[in-house]
Design a protein around this motif. Sequence first.
Motif, PDB file in Angstrom:
ATOM      1  N   LEU A 192       3.033   7.596   3.486  1.00  0.00           N
ATOM      2  CA  LEU A 192       3.297   6.295   4.103  1.00  0.00           C
ATOM      3  C   LEU A 192       3.213   5.201   3.050  1.00  0.00           C
ATOM      4  O   LEU A 192       2.273   5.165   2.251  1.00  0.00           O
ATOM      5  CB  LEU A 192       2.281   6.020   5.221  1.00  0.00           C
ATOM      6  CG  LEU A 192       2.420   4.699   5.981  1.00  0.00           C
ATOM      7  CD1 LEU A 192       3.723   4.681   6.770  1.00  0.00           C
ATOM      8  CD2 LEU A 192       1.240   4.483   6.911  1.00  0.00           C
ATOM      9  N   ALA A 193       4.211   4.333   3.050  1.00  0.00           N
ATOM     10  CA  ALA A 193       4.217   3.169   2.164  1.00  0.00           C
ATOM     11  C   ALA A 193       4.489   1.932   3.009  1.00  0.00           C
ATOM     12  O   ALA A 193       5.347   1.956   3.900  1.00  0.00           O
ATOM     13  CB  ALA A 193       5.281   3.315   1.077  1.00  0.00           C
ATOM     14  N   ALA A 194       3.726   0.851   2.758  1.00  0.00           N
ATOM     15  CA  ALA A 194       3.872  -0.383   3.541  1.00  0.00           C
ATOM     16  C   ALA A 194       3.896  -1.578   2.596  1.00  0.00           C
ATOM     17  O   ALA A 194       3.097  -1.664   1.661  1.00  0.00           O
ATOM     18  CB  ALA A 194       2.733  -0.518   4.544  1.00  0.00           C
ATOM     19  N   SER A 195       4.838  -2.473   2.842  1.00  0.00           N
ATOM     20  CA  SER A 195       4.966  -3.693   2.040  1.00  0.00           C
ATOM     21  C   SER A 195       5.085  -4.883   2.971  1.00  0.00           C
ATOM     22  O   SER A 195       5.716  -4.798   4.035  1.00  0.00           O
ATOM     23  CB  SER A 195       6.193  -3.635   1.126  1.00  0.00           C
ATOM     24  OG  SER A 195       6.086  -2.584   0.193  1.00  0.00           O
TER      25      SER A 195
ATOM     26  N   LEU B 224       7.642   2.682   5.352  1.00  0.00           N
ATOM     27  CA  LEU B 224       8.384   3.914   5.111  1.00  0.00           C
ATOM     28  C   LEU B 224       7.497   5.102   5.465  1.00  0.00           C
ATOM     29  O   LEU B 224       6.426   5.291   4.875  1.00  0.00           O
ATOM     30  CB  LEU B 224       8.823   4.012   3.649  1.00  0.00           C
ATOM     31  CG  LEU B 224       9.544   5.309   3.258  1.00  0.00           C
ATOM     32  CD1 LEU B 224      10.879   5.442   3.978  1.00  0.00           C
ATOM     33  CD2 LEU B 224       9.739   5.395   1.747  1.00  0.00           C
ATOM     34  N   TYR B 225       7.947   5.885   6.441  1.00  0.00           N
ATOM     35  CA  TYR B 225       7.252   7.114   6.834  1.00  0.00           C
ATOM     36  C   TYR B 225       7.925   8.291   6.127  1.00  0.00           C
ATOM     37  O   TYR B 225       9.143   8.437   6.175  1.00  0.00           O
ATOM     38  CB  TYR B 225       7.316   7.321   8.348  1.00  0.00           C
ATOM     39  CG  TYR B 225       6.661   6.225   9.159  1.00  0.00           C
ATOM     40  CD1 TYR B 225       5.322   6.313   9.543  1.00  0.00           C
ATOM     41  CD2 TYR B 225       7.390   5.104   9.565  1.00  0.00           C
ATOM     42  CE1 TYR B 225       4.727   5.311  10.299  1.00  0.00           C
ATOM     43  CE2 TYR B 225       6.800   4.102  10.317  1.00  0.00           C
ATOM     44  CZ  TYR B 225       5.467   4.211  10.674  1.00  0.00           C
ATOM     45  OH  TYR B 225       4.886   3.216  11.428  1.00  0.00           O
TER      46      TYR B 225
ATOM     47  N   VAL C 181       0.867  -1.180   0.000  1.00  0.00           N
ATOM     48  CA  VAL C 181       0.000   0.000   0.000  1.00  0.00           C
ATOM     49  C   VAL C 181       0.902   1.227   0.000  1.00  0.00           C
ATOM     50  O   VAL C 181       1.808   1.335   0.835  1.00  0.00           O
ATOM     51  CB  VAL C 181      -0.936   0.028   1.227  1.00  0.00           C
ATOM     52  CG1 VAL C 181      -1.751   1.328   1.241  1.00  0.00           C
ATOM     53  CG2 VAL C 181      -1.862  -1.177   1.225  1.00  0.00           C
ATOM     54  N   VAL C 182       0.648   2.141  -0.937  1.00  0.00           N
ATOM     55  CA  VAL C 182       1.453   3.363  -1.028  1.00  0.00           C
ATOM     56  C   VAL C 182       0.526   4.569  -0.951  1.00  0.00           C
ATOM     57  O   VAL C 182      -0.375   4.722  -1.780  1.00  0.00           O
ATOM     58  CB  VAL C 182       2.271   3.414  -2.328  1.00  0.00           C
ATOM     59  CG1 VAL C 182       3.071   4.711  -2.394  1.00  0.00           C
ATOM     60  CG2 VAL C 182       3.201   2.211  -2.424  1.00  0.00           C
TER      61      VAL C 182
ATOM     62  N   VAL D 151       5.174   7.804  -4.137  1.00  0.00           N
ATOM     63  CA  VAL D 151       4.339   7.256  -5.210  1.00  0.00           C
ATOM     64  C   VAL D 151       4.874   5.876  -5.574  1.00  0.00           C
ATOM     65  O   VAL D 151       6.064   5.584  -5.430  1.00  0.00           O
ATOM     66  CB  VAL D 151       4.322   8.174  -6.451  1.00  0.00           C
ATOM     67  CG1 VAL D 151       3.622   9.484  -6.153  1.00  0.00           C
ATOM     68  CG2 VAL D 151       5.731   8.434  -6.948  1.00  0.00           C
ATOM     69  N   SER D 152       3.968   5.033  -6.072  1.00  0.00           N
ATOM     70  CA  SER D 152       4.319   3.631  -6.343  1.00  0.00           C
ATOM     71  C   SER D 152       5.440   3.496  -7.366  1.00  0.00           C
ATOM     72  O   SER D 152       6.328   2.640  -7.225  1.00  0.00           O
ATOM     73  CB  SER D 152       3.077   2.874  -6.832  1.00  0.00           C
ATOM     74  OG  SER D 152       2.066   2.882  -5.861  1.00  0.00           O
ATOM     75  N   LYS D 153       5.444   4.331  -8.396  1.00  0.00           N
ATOM     76  CA  LYS D 153       6.430   4.166  -9.462  1.00  0.00           C
ATOM     77  C   LYS D 153       7.845   4.512  -9.009  1.00  0.00           C
ATOM     78  O   LYS D 153       8.808   4.170  -9.704  1.00  0.00           O
ATOM     79  CB  LYS D 153       6.044   5.008 -10.676  1.00  0.00           C
ATOM     80  CG  LYS D 153       6.033   6.516 -10.423  1.00  0.00           C
ATOM     81  CD  LYS D 153       5.625   7.273 -11.674  1.00  0.00           C
ATOM     82  CE  LYS D 153       5.642   8.776 -11.439  1.00  0.00           C
ATOM     83  NZ  LYS D 153       5.236   9.520 -12.665  1.00  0.00           N
TER      84      LYS D 153
END
Length: 652
Positions: free
Chosen positions: A134-137, A203-204, A129-130, A162-164
């Motif tokens: 905040l991004a979480a994998s 990632l914060y 989820v991005v 962003v995802s890319k």
Amino acid sequence: MEPVRMKSVYVQMNGKETIARLIMKHTNITEEELVKIATAVQILTSEPHELTSENISFAAQIVHHVLNQSDILDSFEAASLAITTISQLLNVNETAFDPTNKEIFNITQSVTEILGAVLTDLEINFSQVVQPNLAASSITLENGTTRGIMLSVLKGCDDTLVSKRIELNTNAAKFLLNTNAEVQIFVNVSTNSTQDGKLGIILYQNDKFFQSKVHHSINNQSRRVISGNIAEGVLNGVELLFNPKYNSTEYFIHDHACVFWDYTVDDWNTAGCSKSTDEFGYLRCQCNHTTNFAVLMSFRRNYTYTEPLNIVSYVGCGFSIAGLTITIAFQIITRQARKTSLTWVTVSLCTSMFMVNLIFISGINNPNALNEKSDANNTENVILPSDRSSPPEVYSCTAAAAILHYFLMATFTWSALYGAQMYVLLVHVFKPLPRHFLIWISVVGWGLPAVIVIITLATTYKTDNALNYRREEFCWLSGFNLHGNLDLSKPMLWGFLVPVGILLLFNFVMFTLVTMLVLFSKDHGTCSAKQATSAKKMMGSLSVAVVLCLTWSLGYLMLIANDETQTVFSYIFCVLNATQGLQIFILFTARRKTFQKIYAAWDSRFAKNISTVHSKRFSLQSLSTTESRERYTQYDTVNFLETSSSIPSILY
């Protein structure tokens, strides 16, 4: 929940009690209800800039319970909505997110802890989820394997995630450097042969949920936090790379520390982590555990130190020192030919200028210019107290700035006293000076500059912040802000420019009055001797006005914002002031007949010593009305008194 009631819940903040009651009091909540609640909270926080501290605290509590229930119900959808809400909370105003609010601090800590637990829940089918902040994998690890997982966050035009720009390599053999990455993490993990494992990476975009009590942010530099959490696996090592974006034209990274968030002390810790800097200048961290990692950086301003004095400055100041030395000696030797106060004022003025030139040559350059820019080779990993680092205090530079300040102020003070005394002597030619005049002018000439310097030091100098008093580029008073504009709070304005401006204005007034008295005198019956004396007085006034007023008026013109105009005036100002002492020598000494006699006698004697064959004789024609001729041999003692009976000049 009914549709009408749901609408009131996520449109109006007073619906928070309904949300809280549903999630906190109903233990048998369904996944559908949980998703609705998570959606409502996400909508409630969709305008983060309008949230208050109370709103933030409430929303964080609901997010905590949503994540907790998501872990229980294995709900990926509810967890994703909660992550969206966290991303929005990371974008709230600094004023609303009060780190000293214990309630907000505690709940945000709980949110970061439980988020890591959700990502490593083996029952939740969680991928990636991005969100902007905040991004979480979540990566599943097969049993009985050793794998390297690498996540790279690439640089972009802004700080938004962003995802890319997020690359995930789930089968990396080793750490692979990506020069376009801002943050990289490589986790090497092994699983046992009986059960799968899971790795969660978060990632914060900033560190609002990680407010430190020991590290203080002054530059408002965005600091990313990246975490790794492992379930049913054994960590072999963690490597991190940070290549932060910052204004490299104004700052450079002086030092850094590799840290992790220690929930036992609610602050950053360095235990189990080491740091290094590679050949590309990237910040490297190695740790033996997984948690929330960050790099604390201290930035130092990228000062442009002045180059060592060039040949023009050395030659100009050298001539000035020589000229002032001769002038001081001449004034002392011939002191019997004038009033004591005249000699004292002139000698004091020249002494001040002599010290200004001497200090300028020997102490204007800051020794810090020779030191290395950063502690890149420092491997001691300790928590930095602040993200701003000041250059080490150089007491010799501070002392040079203070002494230079004193003698410059003394120069202008004595020039003002010289002008005032000149005016008094012109108005009251045959009247004696006031009683104790010499004492009073000495107190003012040497005491007033001391008072100004002491007040400036006492109000602006601090041991831990010397640059509030002086500049770093060279040893002089601080006067400009980080953008190069004149700062009204700095001491150069009110400790130097203002008092000097007042003294210069006074000098101009004195020069104008003296000129008017000499040129527009109503007494046409003065004798030629008095006319000559008046001419000498005017020349003396002109000397001080040209040397002290004109050149330093150009110094004020250097403050003009136009770069081309400023450069022109800077060159003129530097040339005139580098030779200031030489001009004083020419105006005060070299054009005087007495000095010319002394020089002629010395030159004749010097020629006799180097040549015993020829005998030289010379004569000087006096321009006095008696038309007397004086003849001197090289062995004669020079008489400093001219044959004319004119009144001694006030210049010397």
